[in-house]
Design a protein around this motif. Sequence first.
Motif, PDB file in Angstrom:
ATOM      1  N   GLU A  14     -24.278 -48.578 -10.717  1.00 12.61           N
ATOM      2  CA  GLU A  14     -24.371 -48.548 -12.180  1.00 12.61           C
ATOM      3  C   GLU A  14     -23.368 -47.577 -12.803  1.00 12.61           C
ATOM      4  O   GLU A  14     -22.634 -47.929 -13.739  1.00 12.61           O
ATOM      5  N   GLU A  15     -23.327 -46.339 -12.298  1.00 16.36           N
ATOM      6  CA  GLU A  15     -22.425 -45.340 -12.874  1.00 16.36           C
ATOM      7  C   GLU A  15     -20.965 -45.719 -12.651  1.00 16.36           C
ATOM      8  O   GLU A  15     -20.103 -45.427 -13.486  1.00 16.36           O
ATOM      9  N   TYR A  16     -20.698 -46.359 -11.535  1.00 16.96           N
ATOM     10  CA  TYR A  16     -19.336 -46.821 -11.251  1.00 16.96           C
ATOM     11  C   TYR A  16     -18.867 -47.806 -12.319  1.00 16.96           C
ATOM     12  O   TYR A  16     -17.772 -47.662 -12.881  1.00 16.96           O
ATOM     13  N   LEU A  17     -19.685 -48.800 -12.625  1.00 19.85           N
ATOM     14  CA  LEU A  17     -19.296 -49.801 -13.621  1.00 19.85           C
ATOM     15  C   LEU A  17     -19.182 -49.180 -15.009  1.00 19.85           C
ATOM     16  O   LEU A  17     -18.291 -49.549 -15.789  1.00 19.85           O
ATOM     17  N   ASP A  22     -15.726 -47.456 -19.379  1.00 24.86           N
ATOM     18  CA  ASP A  22     -15.325 -46.360 -20.256  1.00 24.86           C
ATOM     19  C   ASP A  22     -13.813 -46.154 -20.216  1.00 24.86           C
ATOM     20  O   ASP A  22     -13.166 -45.967 -21.253  1.00 24.86           O
ATOM     21  N   MET A  23     -13.242 -46.189 -19.019  1.00 26.35           N
ATOM     22  CA  MET A  23     -11.794 -46.030 -18.878  1.00 26.35           C
ATOM     23  C   MET A  23     -11.053 -47.153 -19.594  1.00 26.35           C
ATOM     24  O   MET A  23     -10.095 -46.919 -20.335  1.00 26.35           O
ATOM     25  N   LEU A  50     -20.450 -55.186 -20.402  1.00 21.82           N
ATOM     26  CA  LEU A  50     -19.858 -53.857 -20.542  1.00 21.82           C
ATOM     27  C   LEU A  50     -18.436 -53.898 -21.096  1.00 21.82           C
ATOM     28  O   LEU A  50     -17.858 -52.852 -21.385  1.00 21.82           O
ATOM     29  N   GLY A  51     -17.865 -55.091 -21.220  1.00 26.02           N
ATOM     30  CA  GLY A  51     -16.500 -55.206 -21.720  1.00 26.02           C
ATOM     31  C   GLY A  51     -15.434 -55.097 -20.652  1.00 26.02           C
ATOM     32  O   GLY A  51     -14.243 -55.040 -20.961  1.00 26.02           O
ATOM     33  N   ILE A  52     -15.840 -55.076 -19.390  1.00 31.46           N
ATOM     34  CA  ILE A  52     -14.862 -55.021 -18.300  1.00 31.46           C
ATOM     35  C   ILE A  52     -14.127 -56.350 -18.195  1.00 31.46           C
ATOM     36  O   ILE A  52     -12.921 -56.400 -17.958  1.00 31.46           O
ATOM     37  N   THR A  53     -14.864 -57.440 -18.356  1.00 32.30           N
ATOM     38  CA  THR A  53     -14.266 -58.772 -18.385  1.00 32.30           C
ATOM     39  C   THR A  53     -14.419 -59.360 -19.781  1.00 32.30           C
ATOM     40  O   THR A  53     -15.303 -58.959 -20.549  1.00 32.30           O
ATOM     41  N   GLN A  54     -13.582 -60.321 -20.097  1.00 29.89           N
ATOM     42  CA  GLN A  54     -13.570 -60.893 -21.443  1.00 29.89           C
ATOM     43  C   GLN A  54     -14.314 -62.220 -21.529  1.00 29.89           C
ATOM     44  O   GLN A  54     -14.943 -62.522 -22.536  1.00 29.89           O
ATOM     45  N   ALA A  90      -4.434 -44.931 -16.361  1.00 26.14           N
ATOM     46  CA  ALA A  90      -5.848 -45.097 -16.016  1.00 26.14           C
ATOM     47  C   ALA A  90      -6.316 -43.948 -15.130  1.00 26.14           C
ATOM     48  O   ALA A  90      -7.418 -43.402 -15.318  1.00 26.14           O
ATOM     49  N   LEU A  91      -5.489 -43.563 -14.172  1.00 25.95           N
ATOM     50  CA  LEU A  91      -5.828 -42.443 -13.296  1.00 25.95           C
ATOM     51  C   LEU A  91      -5.959 -41.152 -14.099  1.00 25.95           C
ATOM     52  O   LEU A  91      -6.889 -40.365 -13.890  1.00 25.95           O
ATOM     53  N   LYS A  92      -5.063 -40.943 -15.045  1.00 28.19           N
ATOM     54  CA  LYS A  92      -5.095 -39.740 -15.880  1.00 28.19           C
ATOM     55  C   LYS A  92      -6.370 -39.698 -16.721  1.00 28.19           C
ATOM     56  O   LYS A  92      -7.032 -38.654 -16.817  1.00 28.19           O
ATOM     57  N   VAL A  93      -6.722 -40.829 -17.319  1.00 33.67           N
ATOM     58  CA  VAL A  93      -7.932 -40.890 -18.144  1.00 33.67           C
ATOM     59  C   VAL A  93      -9.168 -40.571 -17.317  1.00 33.67           C
ATOM     60  O   VAL A  93     -10.033 -39.786 -17.731  1.00 33.67           O
ATOM     61  N   MET A  94      -9.258 -41.148 -16.135  1.00 35.05           N
ATOM     62  CA  MET A  94     -10.447 -40.945 -15.309  1.00 35.05           C
ATOM     63  C   MET A  94     -10.508 -39.526 -14.759  1.00 35.05           C
ATOM     64  O   MET A  94     -11.593 -38.949 -14.623  1.00 35.05           O
ATOM     65  N   ARG A  95      -9.360 -38.949 -14.464  1.00 34.13           N
ATOM     66  CA  ARG A  95      -9.359 -37.560 -13.990  1.00 34.13           C
ATOM     67  C   ARG A  95      -9.789 -36.612 -15.103  1.00 34.13           C
ATOM     68  O   ARG A  95     -10.537 -35.662 -14.871  1.00 34.13           O
ATOM     69  N   GLU A  96      -9.299 -36.859 -16.305  1.00 38.74           N
ATOM     70  CA  GLU A  96      -9.670 -35.996 -17.423  1.00 38.74           C
ATOM     71  C   GLU A  96     -11.158 -36.103 -17.736  1.00 38.74           C
ATOM     72  O   GLU A  96     -11.792 -35.121 -18.122  1.00 38.74           O
TER      73      GLU A  96
END
Length: 228
Positions: A14-17, A22-23, A50-54, A90-96
Amino acid sequence: MEQELYALGLVHAEEYLLAVADMKQQLEESGYVFADSEGRARASLVCHALGITQTNPMELGMSAGRFINGRNPKFPVVTLRGESGIAPLALKVMRERYGEEGHVAPTVEYVKYGLAKAIRAVSGALGQQHDVSSGAEAIGDWMHDERLRDVEDRIAQFPQRRFVREGSIVLSARPLSEFTSLIQQVDGTVAVAFDSHTCTELGLPRVNILGSTALARSKNKRQFDTLF
């Protein structure tokens, strides 16, 4: 959707998705463009919600079992395709957002020697010169040397170098250093010490971020058209 949520709960995805969604949302709000998700995530109602797919998978006649099987659930891997150059963002956003204590890191890729490079390396170390650029014939002649006959098995599969794959990102609710090895590159980049396939085999949660020049061109064209 209830069955899919139940299966996702069994593998604690759940938290992964939520993190992936969010990213993606944060990058889209910043003006970056994504195509519809690829792979098995397209069959997920949860990813769609969740908006991951359209695209709604029900409209495509897809079963959620393609994303996660309730009888034998395995941790899912989401693949997103965005405009070219989006992977490091994407990596920068998730790290922040999540990575202050090492919860986010890219994987690495190991490039093996291969037979030709192994021949050059070993023959050079022995003070010999063998031209393998001409192909199989030169390699075959060299392999008749009794001392070096097993070079393919012993050397060719050795890793020659490694590089960081910014588009293959491992996520964890716990610090990654608690249960996997991390390596630091010369430039200071910290990455998981395994390639993407090994991370999947180990069950490490991972998201793939692919780039598309076509999406970037389409975005630039739309921006250009708005000027007139």
